[in-house]
Design a protein around this motif. Structure first.
Motif, mmCIF file in Angstrom:
data_model
loop_
_atom_site.group_PDB
_atom_site.id
_atom_site.type_symbol
_atom_site.label_atom_id
_atom_site.label_comp_id
_atom_site.label_asym_id
_atom_site.label_seq_id
_atom_site.Cartn_x
_atom_site.Cartn_y
_atom_site.Cartn_z
ATOM 1 N N PHE A 182 2.131 5.319 -0.850
ATOM 2 C CA PHE A 182 1.684 6.701 -0.767
ATOM 3 C C PHE A 182 2.786 7.637 -1.261
ATOM 4 C CE2 PHE A 182 -1.925 6.163 2.195
ATOM 5 C CZ PHE A 182 -1.667 4.909 2.691
ATOM 6 N N VAL A 229 2.866 1.183 3.669
ATOM 7 C CA VAL A 229 2.162 0.876 4.917
ATOM 8 C C VAL A 229 1.994 -0.626 5.056
ATOM 9 C CG1 VAL A 229 -0.031 1.079 6.137
ATOM 10 C CG2 VAL A 229 0.940 3.066 4.997
ATOM 11 N N ASP A 230 2.241 -1.142 6.253
ATOM 12 C CA ASP A 230 1.934 -2.551 6.491
ATOM 13 C C ASP A 230 0.500 -2.664 6.994
ATOM 14 O OD1 ASP A 230 3.611 -2.963 9.730
ATOM 15 O OD2 ASP A 230 2.022 -1.642 9.077
ATOM 16 N N LEU A 231 0.004 -3.869 7.109
ATOM 17 C CA LEU A 231 -1.383 -4.116 7.533
ATOM 18 C C LEU A 231 -2.353 -3.252 6.744
ATOM 19 C CD1 LEU A 231 -0.849 -4.241 11.395
ATOM 20 C CD2 LEU A 231 -0.818 -6.133 9.760
ATOM 21 N N PRO A 232 -2.315 -3.314 5.422
ATOM 22 C CA PRO A 232 -3.063 -2.367 4.602
ATOM 23 C C PRO A 232 -4.567 -2.479 4.704
ATOM 24 C CG PRO A 232 -2.142 -4.087 3.231
ATOM 25 C CD PRO A 232 -1.561 -4.279 4.601
ATOM 26 N N TYR A 290 0.894 -1.153 0.000
ATOM 27 C CA TYR A 290 0.000 0.000 0.000
ATOM 28 C C TYR A 290 0.934 1.205 0.000
ATOM 29 C CZ TYR A 290 -4.539 2.177 0.957
ATOM 30 O OH TYR A 290 -5.711 2.877 0.868
ATOM 31 N N ASN A 340 -6.454 0.236 9.640
ATOM 32 C CA ASN A 340 -5.707 1.465 9.889
ATOM 33 C C ASN A 340 -4.700 1.250 11.004
ATOM 34 O OD1 ASN A 340 -7.391 1.333 12.146
ATOM 35 N ND2 ASN A 340 -7.501 3.560 12.306
ATOM 36 N N ALA A 341 -4.393 -0.021 11.274
ATOM 37 C CA ALA A 341 -3.475 -0.334 12.362
ATOM 38 C C ALA A 341 -2.023 -0.346 11.937
ATOM 39 C CB ALA A 341 -3.829 -1.703 12.957
ATOM 40 N N GLY A 342 -1.782 -0.160 10.652
ATOM 41 C CA GLY A 342 -0.424 -0.278 10.166
ATOM 42 C C GLY A 342 0.422 0.936 10.436
ATOM 43 N N LYS A 343 1.726 0.734 10.339
ATOM 44 C CA LYS A 343 2.655 1.842 10.438
ATOM 45 C C LYS A 343 3.204 2.151 9.056
ATOM 46 C CE LYS A 343 6.826 -0.838 11.566
ATOM 47 N NZ LYS A 343 6.255 -2.188 11.611
ATOM 48 N N SER A 344 3.486 3.424 8.834
ATOM 49 C CA SER A 344 4.054 3.862 7.566
ATOM 50 C C SER A 344 5.570 3.894 7.666
ATOM 51 C CB SER A 344 3.538 5.254 7.208
ATOM 52 O OG SER A 344 2.144 5.259 7.017
ATOM 53 N N PHE A 367 8.700 5.493 5.673
ATOM 54 C CA PHE A 367 8.957 6.553 4.707
ATOM 55 C C PHE A 367 10.366 6.462 4.138
ATOM 56 C CE2 PHE A 367 5.407 9.527 5.204
ATOM 57 C CZ PHE A 367 4.822 9.070 6.376
#
Lengths: 116, 114
Positions: A34, A94-97, A32, A100-104, A106
């Motif tokens: 961005f 992002v993990d866990l796509p 996922y 909304n529990a995932g971390k980004s 960068f």
């Protein structure tokens, strides 16, 4: 572990010229992805995102990005750059796509300078 | 509709002190994530709060702690400040129902440790 690489630290383009900012990612499953833009002293503004479907995604401010799984890339493009596009650009995965529990995670960003 | 609000906008602290940063999420959002952005780098995930509990944590020492209140607002606390803690601290909020695409970032708190 997921990771994002933005190979270009700094890019300078002339106003009206086209732009491509590179992003390579490492992620074990369907990513996922961005793109964000950050003006000096400001937070992050989402330009566009990709999870599935059409590999060419359209964003705000005339930006688009193309997902290429074979190259693990998600490059950002704009056909004609405006002086107001000068900023720092970040690519993120992002993990866990599906939640909304995932971390980004960068990349370190690409600074865009626009010449008049 | 207010977005994510962070306070204060700037802060100067001395090494060894403690600091508390605050975040009010966007209306309708129930999840808050905190990121540290050092100069010239991308943001790094610190932790995420949901239902007043820490749900996920990045690679940060225990000096970094947080809290989420019943109204979904959140605090980030850093103890025993080091010079290396100087950074822009970003808060991002999201909603359980929106999946991963709904993150909204605040403008950040610029922390300088001297």
């Amino acid at each position: 572990a997921q990771s994002v690489t933005q190979p270009d630290i700094h890019i300078t383009v002339s106003e009206g010229a086209s732009l491509e900012l590179r992003c390579n990612y490492s992620y074990g499953a369907t990513p996922y992805l961005f793109w964000y833009v950050q003006s000096p002293g400001q937070g992050l503004q989402l330009l566009l995102k990709y999870f599935s479907g059409d590999t060419l995604v359209q964003g705000i401010k005339g930006f688009e990005a193309e997902f290429k799984r074979s190259q693990s890339s998600f490059n950002l493009r704009k056909p004609s750059v405006h002086w107001s596009d000068a900023a720092e650009y970040f690519c993120a995965v992002v993990d866990l796509p599906n939640t909304n529990a995932g971390k980004s995670t960068f990349g370190d960003g690409t600074t865009l300078t626009v010449k008049p | 509709d207010a977005g994510v609000t962070q306070s204060p906008t700037h802060l100067i602290k001395t090494r060894g002190q403690q600091v508390t940063l605050r975040c009010s999420p966007k209306s309708g959002h129930d999840t808050v994530s905190w990121y540290q952005q050092a100069l010239g780098q991308g943001p790094q995930f610190i932790f995420q709060y949901y239902e007043e509990e820490e749900r996920q944590r990045g690679n940060f020492p225990d000096r970094f702690s947080g809290h989420q209140f019943p109204n979904y607002s959140s605090e980030l606390n850093v103890n025993a400040l080091l010079l290396g803690d100087s950074a822009l601290y970003l808060c991002a909020s999201s909603s359980t129902g929106q999946g991963a695409g709904g993150y909204t970032f605040g403008s950040g708190t610029r922390l300088t440790v001297v």
